[in-house]
Design a protein around this motif. Sequence first.
Motif, PDB file in Angstrom:
ATOM      1  N   GLN A  30       4.369   6.742  23.904  1.00 58.15           N
ATOM      2  CA  GLN A  30       4.104   7.108  22.522  1.00 58.15           C
ATOM      3  C   GLN A  30       5.045   6.377  21.571  1.00 58.15           C
ATOM      4  OE1 GLN A  30       4.412  11.332  22.928  1.00 58.15           O
ATOM      5  NE2 GLN A  30       2.201  11.618  23.117  1.00 58.15           N
ATOM      6  N   HIS A  31       4.581   6.220  20.343  1.00 54.25           N
ATOM      7  CA  HIS A  31       5.341   5.483  19.336  1.00 54.25           C
ATOM      8  C   HIS A  31       6.654   6.193  19.044  1.00 54.25           C
ATOM      9  CE1 HIS A  31       6.254   3.287  15.639  1.00 54.25           C
ATOM     10  NE2 HIS A  31       5.320   2.418  15.987  1.00 54.25           N
ATOM     11  N   ARG A  32       7.695   5.401  18.807  1.00 58.46           N
ATOM     12  CA  ARG A  32       9.021   5.975  18.571  1.00 58.46           C
ATOM     13  C   ARG A  32       9.050   6.837  17.321  1.00 58.46           C
ATOM     14  NH1 ARG A  32      13.148   0.914  19.934  1.00 58.46           N
ATOM     15  NH2 ARG A  32      12.571   0.711  22.152  1.00 58.46           N
ATOM     16  N   LEU A  33       8.316   6.433  16.290  1.00 59.70           N
ATOM     17  CA  LEU A  33       8.305   7.231  15.063  1.00 59.70           C
ATOM     18  C   LEU A  33       7.678   8.600  15.302  1.00 59.70           C
ATOM     19  CD1 LEU A  33       7.349   4.570  12.350  1.00 59.70           C
ATOM     20  CD2 LEU A  33       9.607   5.530  12.864  1.00 59.70           C
ATOM     21  N   VAL A  34       6.668   8.665  16.169  1.00 60.54           N
ATOM     22  CA  VAL A  34       6.056   9.945  16.507  1.00 60.54           C
ATOM     23  C   VAL A  34       7.061  10.831  17.229  1.00 60.54           C
ATOM     24  CG1 VAL A  34       4.245  11.063  17.869  1.00 60.54           C
ATOM     25  CG2 VAL A  34       3.740   8.976  16.591  1.00 60.54           C
ATOM     26  N   ILE A  35       7.788  10.261  18.180  1.00 66.17           N
ATOM     27  CA  ILE A  35       8.792  11.020  18.927  1.00 66.17           C
ATOM     28  C   ILE A  35       9.897  11.510  17.991  1.00 66.17           C
ATOM     29  CG2 ILE A  35      10.514  10.893  20.758  1.00 66.17           C
ATOM     30  CD1 ILE A  35       7.669  10.964  21.778  1.00 66.17           C
ATOM     31  N   VAL A  36      10.380  10.625  17.122  1.00 62.13           N
ATOM     32  CA  VAL A  36      11.476  10.987  16.219  1.00 62.13           C
ATOM     33  C   VAL A  36      11.019  12.054  15.219  1.00 62.13           C
ATOM     34  CG1 VAL A  36      13.016  10.132  14.411  1.00 62.13           C
ATOM     35  CG2 VAL A  36      12.656   8.783  16.482  1.00 62.13           C
ATOM     36  N   GLY A  37       9.824  11.890  14.646  1.00 57.86           N
ATOM     37  CA  GLY A  37       9.329  12.864  13.679  1.00 57.86           C
ATOM     38  C   GLY A  37       9.124  14.239  14.290  1.00 57.86           C
ATOM     39  N   THR A  38       8.517  14.273  15.479  1.00 62.59           N
ATOM     40  CA  THR A  38       8.295  15.561  16.151  1.00 62.59           C
ATOM     41  C   THR A  38       9.618  16.188  16.574  1.00 62.59           C
ATOM     42  OG1 THR A  38       6.190  14.698  16.985  1.00 62.59           O
ATOM     43  CG2 THR A  38       7.041  16.698  18.003  1.00 62.59           C
ATOM     44  N   ILE A 124       4.613  16.234   3.612  1.00 63.43           N
ATOM     45  CA  ILE A 124       4.442  14.837   3.194  1.00 63.43           C
ATOM     46  C   ILE A 124       4.413  13.882   4.393  1.00 63.43           C
ATOM     47  CG2 ILE A 124       5.447  12.944   1.849  1.00 63.43           C
ATOM     48  CD1 ILE A 124       6.569  14.996  -0.068  1.00 63.43           C
ATOM     49  N   LEU A 125       5.510  13.835   5.154  1.00 63.21           N
ATOM     50  CA  LEU A 125       5.653  12.790   6.163  1.00 63.21           C
ATOM     51  C   LEU A 125       4.749  13.003   7.374  1.00 63.21           C
ATOM     52  CD1 LEU A 125       7.094  10.218   6.972  1.00 63.21           C
ATOM     53  CD2 LEU A 125       8.898  11.610   7.993  1.00 63.21           C
ATOM     54  N   LEU A 126       4.766  14.195   7.975  1.00 64.04           N
ATOM     55  CA  LEU A 126       4.000  14.422   9.201  1.00 64.04           C
ATOM     56  C   LEU A 126       2.490  14.317   8.994  1.00 64.04           C
ATOM     57  CD1 LEU A 126       6.013  17.252  11.004  1.00 64.04           C
ATOM     58  CD2 LEU A 126       6.113  14.782  11.328  1.00 64.04           C
ATOM     59  N   PRO A 127       1.899  14.828   7.900  1.00 62.79           N
ATOM     60  CA  PRO A 127       0.464  14.584   7.691  1.00 62.79           C
ATOM     61  C   PRO A 127       0.119  13.110   7.600  1.00 62.79           C
ATOM     62  CG  PRO A 127       1.215  16.359   6.273  1.00 62.79           C
ATOM     63  CD  PRO A 127       2.443  15.763   6.890  1.00 62.79           C
ATOM     64  N   PHE A 128       0.992  12.337   6.941  1.00 64.47           N
ATOM     65  CA  PHE A 128       0.756  10.894   6.862  1.00 64.47           C
ATOM     66  C   PHE A 128       0.856  10.250   8.248  1.00 64.47           C
ATOM     67  CE2 PHE A 128       2.368   6.557   6.475  1.00 64.47           C
ATOM     68  CZ  PHE A 128       1.425   5.996   5.618  1.00 64.47           C
ATOM     69  N   SER A 473      -1.399  15.845  18.259  1.00 64.54           N
ATOM     70  CA  SER A 473      -1.056  17.243  18.549  1.00 64.54           C
ATOM     71  C   SER A 473       0.441  17.487  18.410  1.00 64.54           C
ATOM     72  CB  SER A 473      -1.528  17.612  19.959  1.00 64.54           C
ATOM     73  OG  SER A 473      -2.937  17.501  20.068  1.00 64.54           O
ATOM     74  N   LEU A 474       1.266  16.531  18.829  1.00 60.54           N
ATOM     75  CA  LEU A 474       2.707  16.686  18.677  1.00 60.54           C
ATOM     76  C   LEU A 474       3.094  16.811  17.201  1.00 60.54           C
ATOM     77  CD1 LEU A 474       4.149  14.158  21.292  1.00 60.54           C
ATOM     78  CD2 LEU A 474       4.192  16.646  21.424  1.00 60.54           C
ATOM     79  N   LEU A 475       2.537  15.941  16.375  1.00 62.45           N
ATOM     80  CA  LEU A 475       2.856  15.976  14.950  1.00 62.45           C
ATOM     81  C   LEU A 475       2.322  17.251  14.297  1.00 62.45           C
ATOM     82  CD1 LEU A 475       2.085  12.245  14.105  1.00 62.45           C
ATOM     83  CD2 LEU A 475       4.342  13.306  14.242  1.00 62.45           C
ATOM     84  N   PHE A 476       1.140  17.684  14.732  1.00 64.37           N
ATOM     85  CA  PHE A 476       0.569  18.904  14.166  1.00 64.37           C
ATOM     86  C   PHE A 476       1.408  20.129  14.530  1.00 64.37           C
ATOM     87  CE2 PHE A 476      -2.533  22.407  13.969  1.00 64.37           C
ATOM     88  CZ  PHE A 476      -2.994  22.224  12.675  1.00 64.37           C
ATOM     89  N   SER A 477       1.937  20.160  15.749  1.00 66.70           N
ATOM     90  CA  SER A 477       2.816  21.265  16.144  1.00 66.70           C
ATOM     91  C   SER A 477       4.095  21.267  15.310  1.00 66.70           C
ATOM     92  CB  SER A 477       3.161  21.163  17.631  1.00 66.70           C
ATOM     93  OG  SER A 477       3.966  20.015  17.894  1.00 66.70           O
ATOM     94  N   GLY A 478       4.640  20.068  15.013  1.00 67.82           N
ATOM     95  CA  GLY A 478       5.806  19.997  14.144  1.00 67.82           C
ATOM     96  C   GLY A 478       5.517  20.528  12.751  1.00 67.82           C
ATOM     97  N   MET A 479       4.312  20.239  12.230  1.00 65.21           N
ATOM     98  CA  MET A 479       3.923  20.774  10.928  1.00 65.21           C
ATOM     99  C   MET A 479       3.854  22.298  10.958  1.00 65.21           C
ATOM    100  SD  MET A 479       0.907  18.080   9.918  1.00 65.21           S
ATOM    101  CE  MET A 479       0.240  19.256   8.747  1.00 65.21           C
TER     102      MET A 479
END
Length: 568
Positions: A30-38, A124-128, A473-479
């Motif tokens: 997975q992309h590093r930005l996805v890992i860092v954001g989550t 802002i960030l995670l939806p984008f 799904s990872l980003l949505f869980s963080g939201m």
Amino acid sequence: MSGAALGLEIVFVFFLALFLLHRYGDFKKQHRLVIVGTLLAWYLCFLIVFILPLDVSTTIYNRCRHAAANSSPPESSNVTGSYATVIPATRQHPCFKPWSYIPDGIMPIFWRVVYWTSQFLTWILLPFMQSYARSGGFSITGKIKTALIENAIYYGTYLLIFGAFLIYVAVNPRLHLEWNQLQTIGIAAANTWGLFLLVLLLGYGLVEIPRSYWNGAKRGYLLMKTYFKAAKLMTEKADAEENLEDVMEEVRKVNESIKYNHPLRKCVDTILKKCPTEYQEKMGRNMDDYEDFDEKRNTYPSEKSLVKLHKQVIYSVQRHRRTQVQWQILLEQAFYLEDVAKNETSATHQFVHTFQSPEPENRFIQYFYNPTVEWYWECLLRPWFYRILAVVLSIFSVIVVWSECTFFSTTPVLSLFAVFIQLAEKTYNYIYIEIACFLSIFFLSICVYSTVFRIRVFNYYYLASHHQTDAYSLLFSGMLFCRLTPPLCLNFLGLTHMDASISHQNTQPTAYTSIMGSMKVLSFIADGFYIYYPMLVVILCIATYFRCFRPWTVQRVRRGTIIIKMYV
């Protein structure tokens, strides 16, 4: 020890969030930005839950200190013990400084950074990043453009509501709102949205978590449940394989039509790299022929259609891989539960496995968790342990439901959480206060967060363990975590009467409550929705107990088949 507890918990919570993310995400693919954001979203939310008890104990100490400063203090005395400092206070109970005391000025800054960072992430960030991760674009610019277009309505709605509110305030001469009041209104709006979802998830978790452990103690229940999961997963696995075949057929046609000298050949090569290895080898056999393309003679797919195909390939390959891994894990679990059923009548009290694990076990584990210990645990002790745990969790659930319905009562105090904290506050037993606060908010968090981990929205949101969760799904869980945690903490402070708007006492608020601002600006929310809406948890618990709204969904797929899926 001032500030040491805060530093230790910051480090511990980071590794806890990292461990959970490693279990559900895939750091390599997975992309590093996805890992860092989550990771940042999970870390901040878990951090709030772990640090809040320290804020409560520090606030209680500060209240005692301020009360002592406003009264006639007795002579100072030196006391030795587990607490570092004694300051003048009342003659009945001196104000001992707690071992986890956090100096003045640190907690407000800490909560502001944590809260506003989490709100920036969730709104802002995670939806984008979600739209960016699901985009099928072939360049960074294309993915950003797609993400901006998809979020235009999302962001525009909030701007429209906020703009209409500002216009209303400007034209109404009776309203004179300052920046702090506008900030409080924004916080109240976010917390209201989160509290609405929080009560729904909490009502389900308060019943389902104790019931799952109680049913897990029944002989054969886990095995029958695993059989049911296997039947459901087998259908999903067949559907994923069929979907992958259809998508790969589309890729094959595109690969044969667009040759090397076509301007879109780079896009096709990018799609092929996302395909499974066996499909790449099959399609590679037809890639050696070099032909000039004739744009007038042949009809070629557009770049827009390739973007859509690229998105379908990413989704179908990830889904196929996830179902394959889950199928193998579920088979191993079913075989092990069958072994448990067979070994229950063993006279030798030795646990015998039908299939040995291909991976060698750790010698340390083999020495302490030998076949005899394994038999006593699986066949004798575990059912009783689950029953006792289910009873304890049920008692906690009853306490939560009672407190949610009575926390607004201050005379007499009916909320059991408030009773426990006030009894400890009289003796300034900070260790007990922190343990009671931590267990209380930890149980509330488990009920809410476990539902987030178990809920499933078709195939778009699904947290699958063993590194099988997709980026969306990872980003949505963080939201969800960032939107649920602030109202969860406010609800907990209300249950313990540490929130001045609930206790109606002129006392020093916690640092967490102070950054939320005074809700007197929106009295209908502070005195109405925040107090009476949590009572709905009673109805939700009853409905969950009697399975009044079992979350079954019927999904029709191709070739006339029908899949029935339980999403929670």
